[in-house]
Scaffold this motif. Structure first.
Motif: not given
Length: 67
Positions: A40, A48, A52
């Motif tokens: 992440h 992204t 997210n």
């Protein structure tokens, strides 16, 4: 090979973010629990990250309404 380079390589070859999380765990780069955070916050998936986080917050909010 540096973790960021591995994630760049996987993403360039069409791995999804979820597949990258799985690969990080399977390759033994870090425990599976840590793999999601690592992917992440990686450089490879930085484009992204904001999207997210908004999705996760919205899902958590909706799930909280159902309880």
């Amino acid at each position: 090979m540096e973790v960021e380079a591995v994630l760049d390589y996987l993403k360039e070859r069409g791995f999804s973010q979820i597949a990258c999380v799985r690969a990080v765990g399977d390759l033994g780069i870090c425990p599976a629990v840590e793999a999601k955070r690592l992917v992440h916050y990686s450089r490879a998936w930085s484009s992204t990250r904001e999207q997210n986080e908004v999705l996760h917050e919205g899902l958590a909010e909706e799930l909280g309404k159902e309880i």
